[in-house]
Design an enzyme around this catalytic site. Structure first.
Site, PDB file in Angstrom:
ATOM      1  N   CYS A   1     102.084 -12.405 -39.972  1.00  0.00           N
ATOM      2  CA  CYS A   1     101.524 -11.916 -38.713  1.00  0.00           C
ATOM      3  C   CYS A   1     102.444 -12.277 -37.554  1.00  0.00           C
ATOM      4  O   CYS A   1     102.741 -13.442 -37.315  1.00  0.00           O
ATOM      5  CB  CYS A   1     100.132 -12.486 -38.445  1.00  0.00           C
ATOM      6  SG  CYS A   1      99.425 -11.764 -36.940  1.00  0.00           S
TER       7      CYS A   1
ATOM      8  N   ASN B   1     101.199  -4.068 -30.994  1.00  0.00           N
ATOM      9  CA  ASN B   1      99.934  -4.775 -30.799  1.00  0.00           C
ATOM     10  C   ASN B   1     100.126  -6.260 -30.901  1.00  0.00           C
ATOM     11  O   ASN B   1     101.025  -6.751 -31.593  1.00  0.00           O
ATOM     12  CB  ASN B   1      98.879  -4.300 -31.810  1.00  0.00           C
ATOM     13  CG  ASN B   1      98.919  -5.100 -33.093  1.00  0.00           C
ATOM     14  OD1 ASN B   1      98.372  -6.214 -33.165  1.00  0.00           O
ATOM     15  ND2 ASN B   1      99.594  -4.579 -34.105  1.00  0.00           N
ATOM     16  N   SER B   2      99.287  -6.975 -30.154  1.00  0.00           N
ATOM     17  CA  SER B   2      99.251  -8.433 -30.275  1.00  0.00           C
ATOM     18  C   SER B   2      97.795  -8.867 -30.249  1.00  0.00           C
ATOM     19  O   SER B   2      97.366  -9.610 -29.386  1.00  0.00           O
ATOM     20  CB  SER B   2     100.013  -9.083 -29.121  1.00  0.00           C
ATOM     21  OG  SER B   2      99.401  -8.719 -27.899  1.00  0.00           O
TER      22      SER B   2
ATOM     23  N   GLY C   1     103.925   0.853 -43.364  1.00  0.00           N
ATOM     24  CA  GLY C   1     104.758   0.959 -42.168  1.00  0.00           C
ATOM     25  C   GLY C   1     104.981   2.411 -41.794  1.00  0.00           C
ATOM     26  O   GLY C   1     105.820   3.098 -42.383  1.00  0.00           O
TER      27      GLY C   1
HETATM   28  C1  LIG Z   1      95.564  -3.270 -34.263  1.00  0.00           C
HETATM   29  C2  LIG Z   1      96.266  -3.868 -35.439  1.00  0.00           C
HETATM   30  C3  LIG Z   1      95.774  -5.014 -36.036  1.00  0.00           C
HETATM   31  C4  LIG Z   1      96.410  -5.577 -37.144  1.00  0.00           C
HETATM   32  N1  LIG Z   1      95.879  -6.685 -37.725  1.00  0.00           N
HETATM   33  C5  LIG Z   1      96.429  -7.162 -38.887  1.00  0.00           C
HETATM   34  C6  LIG Z   1      95.825  -8.242 -39.587  1.00  0.00           C
HETATM   35  O1  LIG Z   1      94.800  -8.795 -39.210  1.00  0.00           O
HETATM   36  N2  LIG Z   1      96.418  -8.660 -40.739  1.00  0.00           N
HETATM   37  C7  LIG Z   1      97.548  -8.078 -41.234  1.00  0.00           C
HETATM   38  O2  LIG Z   1      98.004  -8.484 -42.308  1.00  0.00           O
HETATM   39  N3  LIG Z   1      98.137  -7.055 -40.582  1.00  0.00           N
HETATM   40  C8  LIG Z   1      97.604  -6.581 -39.424  1.00  0.00           C
HETATM   41  N4  LIG Z   1      98.191  -5.512 -38.797  1.00  0.00           N
HETATM   42  C9  LIG Z   1      99.413  -4.905 -39.368  1.00  0.00           C
HETATM   43  C10 LIG Z   1      99.078  -3.702 -40.237  1.00  0.00           C
HETATM   44  O3  LIG Z   1      98.319  -4.076 -41.378  1.00  0.00           O
HETATM   45  C11 LIG Z   1     100.352  -3.015 -40.719  1.00  0.00           C
HETATM   46  O4  LIG Z   1     101.045  -3.904 -41.548  1.00  0.00           O
HETATM   47  C12 LIG Z   1     101.262  -2.571 -39.577  1.00  0.00           C
HETATM   48  O5  LIG Z   1     100.507  -2.009 -38.513  1.00  0.00           O
HETATM   49  C13 LIG Z   1     102.278  -1.545 -40.034  1.00  0.00           C
HETATM   50  O6  LIG Z   1     101.656  -0.398 -40.557  1.00  0.00           O
HETATM   51  P1  LIG Z   1     101.456   0.964 -39.711  1.00  0.00           P
HETATM   52  O7  LIG Z   1     102.823   1.376 -39.273  1.00  0.00           O
HETATM   53  O8  LIG Z   1     100.814   1.935 -40.662  1.00  0.00           O
HETATM   54  O9  LIG Z   1     100.594   0.633 -38.563  1.00  0.00           O
HETATM   55  C14 LIG Z   1      97.584  -4.969 -37.655  1.00  0.00           C
HETATM   56  C15 LIG Z   1      98.083  -3.817 -37.045  1.00  0.00           C
HETATM   57  C16 LIG Z   1      97.449  -3.260 -35.952  1.00  0.00           C
HETATM   58  C17 LIG Z   1      98.011  -2.012 -35.330  1.00  0.00           C
END
Ligand SMILES: Cc1cc2nc3c(=O)[nH]c(=O)nc-3n(C[C@H](O)[C@H](O)[C@H](O)COP(=O)(O)O)c2cc1C
Lengths: 235, 309
Positions: B131, B70-71, B243
Site C-alpha cells: 500500500c 488516491n491516498s 493495473g
Molecule cells: C480508491 C482506492 C482504494 C484502494 N484501496 C486498496 C486497499 O485497501 N488495498 C489494496 O491492496 N489495494 C488498494 N487499492 C489498489 C487497487 O487494488 C489496485 O491495485 C490499483 O488501483 C491498481 O489497479 P487499477 O489500475 O485497476 O485501479 C486501492 C485503489 C483505489 C483506487
C-alpha cells in the site's frame, strides 16, 4: 452507464445550463441526489452533479466550469454523447425535519439541488436565495427566477447577508454552495456538501467527511448534513 | 458452443478470471444493486488492519492524465469490526472472497493471519505488502528480507492459500517475487498503485493532503503488464494481474502476459458494471477466435502467440 445526449446548452461566463436526453430513465430521482456523469474518454472518472431538474428522461444540470470534465461539457457540440448513472446519494427529504418549511440558500452551482427541491416539494419551500458574484448571470434566468438572485456585484450583499434578514425560529435552512459560505451560516442549518468522489456509491472512500460520529461518506451518508455535525477543520 | 471461462488456481475453482481489486469495490455490498456478483470470479475485500483506521484527511483522490491518484489510507473498521460487522454479511455476495490484510509490525501480521484463518467465508488470504498510502511508512514489498519474513510468518499460521500483493514500482520485482514464492506464497498479485502526485499551481501545494498517493488506471497498464510478463517468465506461480484494466482488451493483455486472474480497480469506480462488460468482451473474443477455454490463452505471449496453437 446510460447514454446521455447533450441537447441544449445556455452559457454565461463560467456558468451554464445543460440539458441531456437520456436513453433510459433513471429511477425517480429526488432533490439532493446526484448523477455520476462521464465523458466518453478523458478524464477517466465520472464526476458527481446534482440534479437541477429531471422529467421524461430529460436531465437538466447547472454547471460551473472548473476542471477537465466541466471544460469538456462546456465546449461540447450539441449531440455529443456522455454517460450517466444514478441517482446516487440520499434525497434531502430523508434527512430533514418535515414539519418545517425551508429557506433554500444556494451559492453558485450549489443552487442546483435547491431548485429541484423547490420543484418537487413546493410545500416545504419557504423561499429561495440564489447567490452569485457576477451580474452577467442574470441572463441565464427567466423573469420569475430573477427575484431569487442575490448578486454581490450589484448589491454588495452576499447570499448569507440576505439570509440573515429573513431567518426566524419557524423556518429551517437548507444550503448548498462553497465551503466559506456554508461555514458562515447560522446554527441548525442543513448543509449539502460537495466532495471529490470516486465511485459515488460508498465503496471507494474518497469523499470522506469527519463528523462528530466519526468518518462518514458524502456519497453514501449525505450529501446533506447538519452544520454542527461536521468537523470543518478536516475539509 | 459455449466458452469455458472457468479457471482453477490455488486449488480453488473460479467461475471466471475477473477479480474485483482490493479497495475500490469496498466490501462489495454497496455495489450489489449495480453489479451481478454471480458473474464475478472473486472479490478481494478492502484491506483490513488490526486497528480501525479513519484514513487520510481529504482530498484523497485526484484525476491525473490517464489515471487517478488516491491516498485513501486504508480506511477500514479494523479486524474486530470486520469480524462482527462485515463477515456475517459476506455470504450475500455470490462469489469467492479473498481477504486482504496489512500489518504494521510482524506481530500485527501474525494476528491478522490468525484471525483470517478462522473465517470460513474467506478461503484465500492476500497480504497487502504494497500500500503506497500510509504516512511515513515504507512498503514491506520494497525489501526482499521483509517480504520474506512476512510471508514465512503467514505461511506457518495458515493452510489457506496465500497471495502476496507486490508493488510494481520497485527496483527489481522479480527478486521480490522470488523471495515471496520461496517463503511459501501460493500466488502473487502484481501490482498496486504506483507512487505519484499532483501539484495545484494556484496554491503551489500538493493536491492530496498526504502529498503523494497511488496512481491507478490506464496510465499504469503498460508498466504493470511488463512486470507480470517478466515475472511469469521466470516463476511458475499463479499471478493476479492488476493495473489499468478498463476494458476486455486490457484484461486479455494481462492474461496473455501470464496472469491467471484479472483484477479490476479503477474501472469499477468509473462504472460498477464494467466487470460484467469486460467478461462478456472476453467471452466474445474467445468465440471469435474459436478458443474453447479461457485458460488456453494464459501466457500465450510467451509461447509465440496464436500462430503456435
Ligand atoms: C480508491 C482506492 C482504494 C484502494 N484501496 C486498496 C486497499 O485497501 N488495498 C489494496 O491492496 N489495494 C488498494 N487499492 C489498489 C487497487 O487494488 C489496485 O491495485 C490499483 O488501483 C491498481 O489497479 P487499477 O489500475 O485497476 O485501479 C486501492 C485503489 C483505489 C483506487
Amino acid at each position: 452507464m446510460i447514454e446521455a445526449e447533450l441537447k441544449k446548452k445556455r452559457i454565461s461566463g463560467d456558468y451554464g445550463f445543460f440539458i441531456f436526453k437520456l436513453q433510459e430513465k433513471i429511477e425517480n430521482p429526488d432533490a439532493g441526489q446526484f448523477v455520476m456523469l462521464k465523458a466518453p474518454d478523458e478524464p477517466i472518472l465520472a464526476k458527481p452533479f446534482s440534479i437541477y431538474s429531471y422529467k421524461n428522461r430529460e436531465l437538466v444540470l447547472f454547471i460551473k466550469r472548473v476542471g477537465r470534465l466541466t471544460g469538456r461539457i462546456f465546449s461540447s457540440p450539441i449531440g455529443e454523447i456522455f454517460y450517466v448513472r444514478g441517482p446516487h446519494g440520499n434525497p434531502y427529504i430523508s434527512s430533514i425535519d418535515l414539519t418545517k418549511r425551508y429557506i433554500l440558500v444556494g451559492g453558485g452551482s450549489g443552487i442546483s439541488p435547491l431548485n429541484f427541491f423547490s420543484e418537487l416539494h413546493p410545500e416545504l419551500t419557504y423561499t429561495k436565495l440564489y447567490g452569485f458574484k457576477e451580474a452577467h448571470i442574470r441572463k441565464l434566468f427567466n423573469e420569475n427566477e430573477q427575484k431569487h438572485l442575490v448578486i454581490e456585484e450589484e448589491s454588495g450583499h452576499t447570499v448569507v447577508d440576505a439570509l440573515n434578514e429573513l431567518i426566524s425560529e419557524e423556518v429551517g435552512i437548507i444550503a448548498c454552495g462553497p465551503i466559506p459560505m456554508l461555514k458562515n451560516l447560522p446554527k441548525n442549518a442543513y448543509v449539502s456538501l460537495e466532495a471529490v468522489m470516486g465511485c459515488g456509491v460508498g465503496t471507494c472512500k474518497s469523499c470522506a467527511l469527519k463528523t462528530i460520529e466519526g468518518v462518514k461518506l458524502v456519497c453514501k451518508d449525505g450529501p446533506l448534513f447538519r452544520k454542527e455535525e461536521i468537523t470543518w477543520e478536516w475539509i | 458452443m459455449g466458452v469455458d471461462l472457468s479457471i482453477e488456481v490455488f486449488g480453488i475453482q473460479f467461475k471466471n478470471p475477473i477479480v474485483l481489486a482490493s479497495g475500490p469495490a469496498g466490501f462489495g455490498f454497496e455495489l450489489q444493486p449495480y453489479l451481478d456478483f454471480s458473474k464475478v470470479g472473486a472479490i478481494t475485500l478492502k484491506t483490513i488492519t488490526v486497528k480501525a483506521r479513519e484514513g487520510n484527511p481529504p482530498p484523497r483522490l485526484v484525476d491525473a492524465y490517464g489515471g487517478i491518484i488516491n491516498s485513501i489510507g486504508l480506511q477500514n473498521p479494523g479486524i474486530k469490526g470486520f469480524i462482527t460487522e462485515i463477515v456475517p454479511e459476506l455470504n450475500k455476495l455470490n462469489t469467492i472472497k479473498i481477504g486482504s490484510i496489512a500489518g504494521f509490525s510482524l506481530e500485527e501480521w501474525q494476528l491478522l493471519v490468525e484471525e483470517m484463518d478462522k473465517i470460513k467465508e474467506i478461503p484465500l488470504i492476500e497480504l497487502n505488502l504494497s500500500c503506497p498510502n500510509i504516512k511515513g511508512k515504507r512498503r514491506w514489498a520494497e525489501d526482499v528480507k521483509l517480504t520474506q519474513k512476512v510471508v514465512k510468518t503467514a505461511r506457518e499460521l495458515t493452510n489457506k492459500p496465500i497471495i502476496v500483493k507486490l508493488a510494481p514500482d520497485v527496483t527489481d520485482i522479480i527478486e521480490i517475487a522470488k523471495a515471496a514464492a520461496e517463503a511459501g506464497a501460493d500466488g502473487l498479485t502484481i501490482g498496486n498503485g504506483i507512487q505519484a502526485m499532483r501539484i495545484n499551481v494556484e496554491t503551489g501545494l500538493p493536491v492530496l493532503k498526504l502529498k503523494t498517493g497511488g496512481l491507478g488506471g490506464p496510465a499504469i497498464k503498460p508498466i504493470t503488464l511488463a512486470r507480470v510478463f517478466k515475472t511469469s517468465e521466470v516463476l511458475d506461480i499463479p499471478i493476479i494481474g492488476i493495473g489499468g484494466i478498463m476494458d476486455w482488451q486490457d484484461a486479455l493483455e494481462y492474461a496473455m502476459a501470464g496472469a491467471s486472474l484479472l483484477g479490476i480497480g479503477t474501472a469499477v469506480m468509473v462504472d460498477p458494471q464494467s466487470p460484467t462488460t469486460i467478461l462478456s468482451g472476453i467471452e466474445a473474443f474467445l468465440k471469435r477466435k474459436k478458443i474453447k477455454r479461457f485458460r488456453d490463452i494464459i501466457g500465450i505471449a510467451h509461447r509465440g502467440g496464436f500462430s503456435v496453437s
